[in-house]
Write a protein that holds these residues in place. Structure first.
Motif, PDB file in Angstrom:
ATOM      1  N   MET A 192      11.099 -38.459 -35.225  1.00  0.00           N
ATOM      2  CA  MET A 192      10.052 -39.375 -35.674  1.00  0.00           C
ATOM      3  C   MET A 192       9.193 -38.772 -36.776  1.00  0.00           C
ATOM      4  SD  MET A 192      10.389 -42.193 -33.933  1.00  0.00           S
ATOM      5  CE  MET A 192       8.789 -42.994 -33.947  1.00  0.00           C
ATOM      6  N   LYS A 193       8.952 -37.488 -36.703  1.00  0.00           N
ATOM      7  CA  LYS A 193       8.100 -36.859 -37.709  1.00  0.00           C
ATOM      8  C   LYS A 193       8.745 -36.907 -39.085  1.00  0.00           C
ATOM      9  CE  LYS A 193       7.650 -33.333 -34.859  1.00  0.00           C
ATOM     10  NZ  LYS A 193       7.884 -33.997 -33.557  1.00  0.00           N
ATOM     11  N   ASN A 194      10.072 -36.822 -39.132  1.00  0.00           N
ATOM     12  CA  ASN A 194      10.758 -36.955 -40.419  1.00  0.00           C
ATOM     13  C   ASN A 194      10.570 -38.337 -41.020  1.00  0.00           C
ATOM     14  OD1 ASN A 194      11.674 -34.363 -40.595  1.00  0.00           O
ATOM     15  ND2 ASN A 194      13.793 -34.819 -40.013  1.00  0.00           N
ATOM     16  N   GLU A 195      10.286 -39.333 -40.170  1.00  0.00           N
ATOM     17  CA  GLU A 195      10.026 -40.688 -40.646  1.00  0.00           C
ATOM     18  C   GLU A 195       8.542 -40.934 -40.907  1.00  0.00           C
ATOM     19  OE1 GLU A 195      11.700 -43.718 -38.194  1.00  0.00           O
ATOM     20  OE2 GLU A 195      13.610 -42.666 -37.920  1.00  0.00           O
ATOM     21  N   GLY A 196       7.707 -39.901 -40.676  1.00  0.00           N
ATOM     22  CA  GLY A 196       6.277 -40.046 -40.922  1.00  0.00           C
ATOM     23  C   GLY A 196       5.490 -40.574 -39.737  1.00  0.00           C
ATOM     24  N   TRP A 197       6.109 -40.629 -38.548  1.00  0.00           N
ATOM     25  CA  TRP A 197       5.424 -41.105 -37.343  1.00  0.00           C
ATOM     26  C   TRP A 197       5.062 -39.909 -36.471  1.00  0.00           C
ATOM     27  CZ3 TRP A 197       3.737 -45.963 -36.729  1.00  0.00           C
ATOM     28  CH2 TRP A 197       4.341 -46.994 -37.462  1.00  0.00           C
ATOM     29  N   TYR A 198       3.755 -39.779 -36.151  1.00  0.00           N
ATOM     30  CA  TYR A 198       3.268 -38.614 -35.409  1.00  0.00           C
ATOM     31  C   TYR A 198       2.542 -39.083 -34.147  1.00  0.00           C
ATOM     32  CZ  TYR A 198       4.229 -36.021 -39.700  1.00  0.00           C
ATOM     33  OH  TYR A 198       4.839 -35.459 -40.798  1.00  0.00           O
ATOM     34  N   PRO A 199       2.917 -38.511 -32.980  1.00  0.00           N
ATOM     35  CA  PRO A 199       2.346 -38.972 -31.712  1.00  0.00           C
ATOM     36  C   PRO A 199       1.076 -38.239 -31.314  1.00  0.00           C
ATOM     37  CG  PRO A 199       4.146 -37.463 -31.281  1.00  0.00           C
ATOM     38  CD  PRO A 199       4.034 -37.578 -32.783  1.00  0.00           C
ATOM     39  N   GLY A 200       0.140 -38.994 -30.745  1.00  0.00           N
ATOM     40  CA  GLY A 200      -1.105 -38.416 -30.254  1.00  0.00           C
ATOM     41  C   GLY A 200      -1.533 -39.055 -28.950  1.00  0.00           C
TER      42      GLY A 200
ATOM     43  N   ASN B 104       1.787 -35.674 -46.684  1.00  0.00           N
ATOM     44  CA  ASN B 104       1.645 -34.517 -45.801  1.00  0.00           C
ATOM     45  C   ASN B 104       0.777 -34.848 -44.593  1.00  0.00           C
ATOM     46  OD1 ASN B 104       3.187 -32.904 -47.531  1.00  0.00           O
ATOM     47  ND2 ASN B 104       1.391 -32.298 -48.725  1.00  0.00           N
ATOM     48  N   PHE B 105       1.209 -34.327 -43.454  1.00  0.00           N
ATOM     49  CA  PHE B 105       0.446 -34.560 -42.231  1.00  0.00           C
ATOM     50  C   PHE B 105      -0.782 -33.667 -42.183  1.00  0.00           C
ATOM     51  CE2 PHE B 105      -0.732 -33.134 -38.003  1.00  0.00           C
ATOM     52  CZ  PHE B 105      -0.980 -34.346 -37.374  1.00  0.00           C
ATOM     53  N   SER B 106      -1.873 -34.230 -41.684  1.00  0.00           N
ATOM     54  CA  SER B 106      -3.066 -33.479 -41.304  1.00  0.00           C
ATOM     55  C   SER B 106      -3.766 -34.277 -40.224  1.00  0.00           C
ATOM     56  CB  SER B 106      -4.005 -33.265 -42.502  1.00  0.00           C
ATOM     57  OG  SER B 106      -4.610 -34.493 -42.877  1.00  0.00           O
ATOM     58  N   PRO B 107      -4.585 -33.627 -39.382  1.00  0.00           N
ATOM     59  CA  PRO B 107      -5.323 -34.396 -38.371  1.00  0.00           C
ATOM     60  C   PRO B 107      -6.169 -35.508 -38.977  1.00  0.00           C
ATOM     61  CG  PRO B 107      -5.390 -32.068 -37.830  1.00  0.00           C
ATOM     62  CD  PRO B 107      -4.768 -32.169 -39.198  1.00  0.00           C
ATOM     63  N   ASP B 108      -6.805 -35.251 -40.118  1.00  0.00           N
ATOM     64  CA  ASP B 108      -7.620 -36.292 -40.762  1.00  0.00           C
ATOM     65  C   ASP B 108      -6.749 -37.463 -41.203  1.00  0.00           C
ATOM     66  OD1 ASP B 108      -9.994 -34.964 -40.379  1.00  0.00           O
ATOM     67  OD2 ASP B 108     -10.032 -34.062 -42.381  1.00  0.00           O
ATOM     68  N   ALA B 109      -5.562 -37.160 -41.748  1.00  0.00           N
ATOM     69  CA  ALA B 109      -4.663 -38.240 -42.176  1.00  0.00           C
ATOM     70  C   ALA B 109      -4.204 -39.064 -40.971  1.00  0.00           C
ATOM     71  CB  ALA B 109      -3.464 -37.654 -42.917  1.00  0.00           C
ATOM     72  N   TRP B 110      -3.997 -38.399 -39.827  1.00  0.00           N
ATOM     73  CA  TRP B 110      -3.601 -39.109 -38.611  1.00  0.00           C
ATOM     74  C   TRP B 110      -4.693 -40.079 -38.177  1.00  0.00           C
ATOM     75  CZ3 TRP B 110      -4.907 -39.882 -33.477  1.00  0.00           C
ATOM     76  CH2 TRP B 110      -3.884 -40.305 -32.625  1.00  0.00           C
TER      77      TRP B 110
END
Length: 508
Positions: free
Chosen positions: A123-131, A331-337
Motif C-alpha cells: 500500500m505504501k508504494n501506492e501512496g496509502w499509509y495506515p494510522g 514524500n511521506f511525512s506525519p504532517d502530510a498524513w
C-alpha cells in the motif's frame, strides 16, 4: 486489480511442522525459535502469533508482548512450550497472507525455523499509509504493536481525565519516530465525560481535563487552546456529537473500532430508542447504527472525515486491524498524513484494502456541476483482501445505490456502473466481508458533488440532530445556577444551528 494472484496468496496453509530433534537435557519442555522474513527483501518482519493447545487454550510466550493470548514480536520469537499438539495463526498485517497450521512438540525438542512471508500488496508504494487515532499503553509496547500490525502512524493517548504524566516535566518533541518512517505522537489525549469521548492528536501539551465535572465545562471550553490539533469523536454515538459539530470542534469522527461495538447506551442517551431496536445477539447492530448516524451527518451537508481506532492498551484488549489509510502524494511525512486526513483523502477498514478514485481524484474531492445537468461519475476501484467478501456497495446520499457480489464484480472485470447526479450529493464505496463475530468492512470517505456551489442538505437529517440536541439538553445533570445556564446556552446554540440547517435544506 489482479484477483488471481491476490486470492492465491490469501490462504497460505502450513499443514504440519514436525519438530523431531532427539531428547536432550531440556526435560519436560521443548524450545523452538521462529524467525519471520519478507520474501522479497529477506529483511526481518514483525508479526504476531497466536498459539493454542489441543484444548484451544492460548499459550503464553515468556518474553513476548502478550495481548489476549497473542504474542507480538519483531524478527524472531523464542518459545518454551510443554510437549503436545499446537495450532497457530501468524499475522504480519493486512498486506501479508495469514499463515495457519499445526505442529507437534516432544519433550526435549529444540529447533528453529524461518518463515518467508510474501506481500500480496504494498500500500505504501501506492501512496496509502495506515494510522490509528487512539493507542494507549507503554511506548515500547506500542512500537512493537505498530510494527507487527504494519501501522505507520499512531496517536498515543497518554493523558486523560484521571492522569497527566507530563505534569511538571519538560516537554521536548512530542513525536517519537522509530523503525522505517514510523511515528507515534506521544502527546495524544482523551476527554471522556457525560457528553462523550473525544480524542486529541497533534497536541503540543496536555489539556487540563483532570478532575473536571462530568457535565462542566463542555469540551468546547478548550477550543481556543487547540491550535493545529486534530480532534476526533470516538464514535458517532457520543451524546454531544451535534453540539461538537455545531461549534466546529471536530476534525474527524471514528466510525470503526471495537469501542463502538462495546458502546453502552444509558436510558437517557439521545439514541436510546434507536439502540433499543437492535436485535438481541446482533453483533453488528451498534456498528451499523454508528454508520447510519455518520451518513445522516453527511446528509446535512457537513463534510467530516471518517476515521478508525482499535484502542489497543496494556490491559489486554485485543489489537485488531481497525485503521485509517490516508493518501499521501509525494514524500511521506506525519504532517502530510494529517493534511490528507483533514482533506478526507482516506478509507477506513478493519480488513479489506479498498482504494477508489473518481476522475483521478481520491475520496474527499468535491465535484462541481450545474444543477439539472446529468453527470455520471465512474469509480475506479482496486480491492485486495485476505477475507471473503460478501458484497460490495455504492452508497449515494445515504441510500444503497448499488450492491453486487464479488463474483459479479469479477465478471464485470472490476468496472462498476457509473453513479449519476443531477443535483448536489455525495457517494462512497463500501465492501463487507463474511467474517463472523463483528462487522468487518472497509469504506472510502465520501466523494462530494456540489451543484451551483451548494452542498446537499437534507431537512429530515438536520431535524434528526436538532431533536437529538433537545433530548440531550433535557438530561443535563447539573443543579440550577450559572454552570447549568452556560451548558444550556451551548445546547441552545446547537439547537439553533441545526434548526437553521433545516431551513436551508434543499432535499427532503
Amino acid at each position: 486489480m489482479h484477483l488471481s494472484h491476490i486470492f492465491a496468496a490469501v490462504r497460505v496453509i502450513l499443514l504440519l511442522i514436525l519438530l523431531a530433534a532427539p531428547a536432550t537435557v531440556l526435560g519436560a519442555y521443548a524450545e523452538y525459535e521462529l524467525r519471520v522474513v519478507d520474501a522479497q527483501t529477506q529483511l526481518p518482519c514483525s508479526a504476531k502469533i497466536r498459539i493454542t493447545n489441543s484444548r484451544n487454550a492460548p499459550q503464553r510466550i515468556d518474553g513476548a508482548l502478550m495481548i489476549d493470548g497473542t504474542a507480538y514480536f519483531t524478527g524472531s520469537l523464542k518459545m518454551k512450550l510443554r510437549p503436545g499438539q499446537y495450532q497457530f495463526r501468524l499475522d504480519a498485517g493486512p498486506e501479508y497472507p495469514f499463515m495457519e497450521g499445526n505442529f507437534i512438540l516432544n519433550s526435549g525438542d529444540a529447533d528453529s525455523r524461518t518463515i518467508e512471508l510474501k506481500r500480496f500488496i504494498d500500500m505504501k508504494n501506492e501512496g496509502w499509509y495506515p494510522g490509528n487515532m487512539a493507542l494507549s499503553g507503554r511506548t515500547n509496547d506500542l512500537e512493537t504493536i505498530m510494527l507487527a500490525d504494519d501501522l505507520v502512524l499512531g496517536n498515543h493517548i497518554t493523558w486523560n481525565n484521571q492522569i497527566n504524566p507530563w505534569a511538571g516535566k519538560p516537554i521536548t518533541s512530542p513525536l517519537n519516530e522509530f523503525g522505517a518512517f514510523r511515528s507515534l505522537w506521544e502527546m495524544g489525549g482523551e476527554d471522556a465525560r457525560a457528553g462523550g469521548k473525544l480524542w486529541f492528536a497533534r497536541m503540543k501539551e496536555p489539556l487540563p481535563v483532570q478532575r473536571l465535572q462530568p457535565e462542566y465545562p463542555a469540551a468546547t471550553f478548550f477550543q481556543g487552546d487547540l491550535g493545529s490539533a486534530h480532534v476526533s469523536a470516538a464514535s458517532p454515538l457520543e451524546p454531544d456529537l451535534p453540539l461538537w459539530i455545531a461549534h466546529d470542534l471536530l476534525n474527524s469522527v471514528c466510525i470503526l473500532g471495537p469501542e463502538i461495538e462495546a458502546y453502552q447506551f444509558g436510558a437517557k442517551h439521545p439514541l436510546a430508542d434507536q439502540a433499543a431496536e437492535i436485535r438481541k445477539g446482533d453483533v453488528t447492530g451498534k456498528a451499523r447504527l454508528a454508520l447510519d448516524v455518520y451518513y445522516k451527518l453527511l446528509e446535512t451537508g457537513i463534510r467530516i472525515t471518517p476515521a478508525a481506532a482499535n484502542g489497543t492498551n496494556e490491559e489486554g484488549k485485543s489489537s485488531r486491524l481497525d485503521r485509517v489509510y490516508a493518501k499521501v502524494d509525494g514524500n511521506f511525512s506525519p504532517d502530510a498524513w494529517w493534511d490528507a486526513v483533514d482533506a478526507g483523502n482516506v478509507f477506513v477498514t478493519n480488513g479489506p484494502l479498498l482504494r477508489a478514485t473518481v476522475e483521478g481524484y481520491p475520496p474527499g474531492h468535491v465535484f462541481p456541476i450545474n444543477i439539472g445537468e446529468k453527470h455520471e461519475f465512474q469509480i475506479a476501484l482496486s480491492l485486495a483482501t485476505r477475507q471473503t467478501i460478501a458484497y460490495l456497495e455504492v452508497i449515494k446520499n445515504g441510500e444503497k445505490d448499488l450492491e453486487i457480489s464479488l463474483d459479479e464484480y469479477k465478471d464485470r472485470r472490476g468496472v462498476l456502473p457509473p453513479v449519476t447526479f443531477t443535483d448536489s450529493g455525495w457517494f462512497l464505496v463500501r465492501v463487507v466481508t463474511q467474517e463472523a463475530g463483528y462487522f468487518q468492512y472497509a469504506t472510502t470517505a465520501p466523494f462530494y458533488v456540489e451543484a451551483n456551489g451548494q452542498p446537499r442538505i437534507s431537512k429530515s437529517a438536520a431535524e434528526f440532530f436538532r431533536d437529538w440536541v433537545f433530548r440531550r439538553a433535557m438530561n443535563i445533570d447539573l443543579p440550577d445556577g450559572d454552570q447549568r445556564n452556560e451548558i444550556i446556552d451551548l445546547q441552545r446554540d446547537a439547537r439553533d444551528f441545526w434548526q437553521k440547517r433545516a431551513k436551508m435544506a434543499n432535499a427532503p
